[in-house]
Design a protein around this motif. Structure first.
Motif, PDB file in Angstrom:
ATOM      1  N   ALA A 285       0.801  -1.224   0.000  1.00 33.70           N
ATOM      2  CA  ALA A 285       0.000   0.000   0.000  1.00 33.70           C
ATOM      3  C   ALA A 285       0.835   1.276   0.000  1.00 33.70           C
ATOM      4  CB  ALA A 285      -0.923   0.008   1.218  1.00 33.70           C
ATOM      5  N   PHE A 286       2.155   1.165   0.183  1.00 29.73           N
ATOM      6  CA  PHE A 286       2.994   2.357   0.264  1.00 29.73           C
ATOM      7  C   PHE A 286       3.675   2.624  -1.070  1.00 29.73           C
ATOM      8  CE2 PHE A 286       4.165   0.771   4.787  1.00 29.73           C
ATOM      9  CZ  PHE A 286       2.874   1.004   5.233  1.00 29.73           C
ATOM     10  N   GLN A 287       3.798   3.889  -1.395  1.00 32.36           N
ATOM     11  CA  GLN A 287       4.549   4.298  -2.571  1.00 32.36           C
ATOM     12  C   GLN A 287       6.037   4.254  -2.238  1.00 32.36           C
ATOM     13  OE1 GLN A 287       3.319   5.020  -5.696  1.00 32.36           O
ATOM     14  NE2 GLN A 287       1.506   4.150  -4.731  1.00 32.36           N
ATOM     15  N   PRO A 288       6.877   4.067  -3.248  1.00 34.51           N
ATOM     16  CA  PRO A 288       8.306   4.148  -2.974  1.00 34.51           C
ATOM     17  C   PRO A 288       8.679   5.582  -2.605  1.00 34.51           C
ATOM     18  CG  PRO A 288       7.920   4.046  -5.334  1.00 34.51           C
ATOM     19  CD  PRO A 288       6.592   3.840  -4.665  1.00 34.51           C
ATOM     20  N   ILE A 289       9.719   5.708  -1.799  1.00 38.31           N
ATOM     21  CA  ILE A 289      10.230   7.029  -1.445  1.00 38.31           C
ATOM     22  C   ILE A 289      11.564   7.193  -2.159  1.00 38.31           C
ATOM     23  CG2 ILE A 289      11.031   8.512   0.424  1.00 38.31           C
ATOM     24  CD1 ILE A 289       9.095   6.881   2.238  1.00 38.31           C
ATOM     25  N   TYR A 290      11.630   8.176  -3.043  1.00 39.64           N
ATOM     26  CA  TYR A 290      12.860   8.460  -3.772  1.00 39.64           C
ATOM     27  C   TYR A 290      12.716   9.807  -4.439  1.00 39.64           C
ATOM     28  CZ  TYR A 290      10.479   7.239  -8.150  1.00 39.64           C
ATOM     29  OH  TYR A 290       9.611   7.206  -9.219  1.00 39.64           O
TER      30      TYR A 290
ATOM     31  N   LYS B 289      10.695  10.878   8.819  1.00 36.56           N
ATOM     32  CA  LYS B 289      11.399   9.751   8.192  1.00 36.56           C
ATOM     33  C   LYS B 289      11.557   9.984   6.688  1.00 36.56           C
ATOM     34  CE  LYS B 289       9.836   6.567  11.740  1.00 36.56           C
ATOM     35  NZ  LYS B 289       8.874   5.520  12.115  1.00 36.56           N
ATOM     36  N   THR B 290      10.520  10.510   6.062  1.00 36.16           N
ATOM     37  CA  THR B 290      10.599  10.821   4.630  1.00 36.16           C
ATOM     38  C   THR B 290      11.665  11.891   4.385  1.00 36.16           C
ATOM     39  OG1 THR B 290       8.285  10.218   4.289  1.00 36.16           O
ATOM     40  CG2 THR B 290       9.285  11.635   2.627  1.00 36.16           C
ATOM     41  N   CYS B 291      11.669  12.932   5.194  1.00 36.96           N
ATOM     42  CA  CYS B 291      12.679  13.998   5.067  1.00 36.96           C
ATOM     43  C   CYS B 291      14.079  13.439   5.306  1.00 36.96           C
ATOM     44  CB  CYS B 291      12.387  15.136   6.044  1.00 36.96           C
ATOM     45  SG  CYS B 291      10.926  16.102   5.615  1.00 36.96           S
TER      46      CYS B 291
ATOM     47  N   ILE C  65      18.554   8.565   0.163  1.00 31.08           N
ATOM     48  CA  ILE C  65      18.196   7.154   0.269  1.00 31.08           C
ATOM     49  C   ILE C  65      16.790   6.945  -0.298  1.00 31.08           C
ATOM     50  CG2 ILE C  65      17.714   5.248   1.861  1.00 31.08           C
ATOM     51  CD1 ILE C  65      19.749   6.576   3.799  1.00 31.08           C
ATOM     52  N   ALA C  66      16.677   5.999  -1.203  1.00 32.83           N
ATOM     53  CA  ALA C  66      15.368   5.567  -1.706  1.00 32.83           C
ATOM     54  C   ALA C  66      14.957   4.340  -0.894  1.00 32.83           C
ATOM     55  CB  ALA C  66      15.453   5.226  -3.190  1.00 32.83           C
ATOM     56  N   LEU C  67      13.660   4.190  -0.654  1.00 34.59           N
ATOM     57  CA  LEU C  67      13.166   3.094   0.166  1.00 34.59           C
ATOM     58  C   LEU C  67      11.906   2.508  -0.454  1.00 34.59           C
ATOM     59  CD1 LEU C  67      13.551   1.588   2.909  1.00 34.59           C
ATOM     60  CD2 LEU C  67      12.084   3.335   3.934  1.00 34.59           C
TER      61      LEU C  67
END
Length: 164
Positions: free
Chosen positions: A8-13, A63-65, A72-74
């Motif tokens: 359900a989560f989008q990638p963070i990058y 955490k996103t910031c 870092i991409a997650l």
């Protein structure tokens, strides 16, 4: 009894991400908290903050910031699977995420996987598409009590070295 879970989560990058860290699939606690590594006893955020010599991010926004600030991409290896609670060994019918959009948008230097199952799934399902070998790191899950905090910090130091 396993249940079918869709990520359900989008990638963070962003376009400055240099490291991609991939887990397997968000745990029930992470899904409940709406963010990666959301179990209060998971050591992921503390380990990363310590190896990068930064304060521990407390909120999902922080955490996103933290991730963006540190390039870092997650994300996770899987888009969906059948799984019993948070037991990676119970995963059946895995469907991988498409990592190519991240790799096209960001100058990723290294891909890391958290835990042996994420490493195995990446190697089987993602590596043939990305052709980038992943560096396996130990799981930060509270269930992985065989790995001490000091051992985690030592292993995750590879993330900091890559970002230098």
């Amino acid at each position: 009894m396993p249940e079918h879970i869709t990520h359900a989560f989008q990638p963070i990058y962003d376009t400055e991400s240099r490291v991609l860290i991939l887990g397997t699939m968000p745990s029930p606690k992470s899904r409940e908290n709406g963010f990666y590594y959301g179990h209060p006893r998971n050591r992921f955020w503390k380990v990363l903050a310590d190896v990068l010599s930064q304060p521990l991010p407390e909120t999902n926004e922080a955490k996103t910031c933290f991730l963006h600030r540190n390039h870092i991409a997650l994300w996770d290896v899987l888009a969906s699977c059948e799984i019993h609670r948070a037991d990676d060994s119970s995963i059946r019918n895995p469907v991988p995420n498409d990592l190519l959009p991240i790799l096209a948008a960001a100058p990723i230097r290294t891909i890391f996987t958290t835990g042996t199952k994420a490493a195995a799934l990446y190697k089987r399902y993602c590596y043939p598409q990305t052709r980038i070998p992943a560096v396996p790191l130990p799981s930060t899950s509270p269930a992985n009590c065989a790995v001490s905090y000091e051992q985690l910090k030592s292993a995750y130091g590879a993330v900091e070295e890559t970002l230098r």
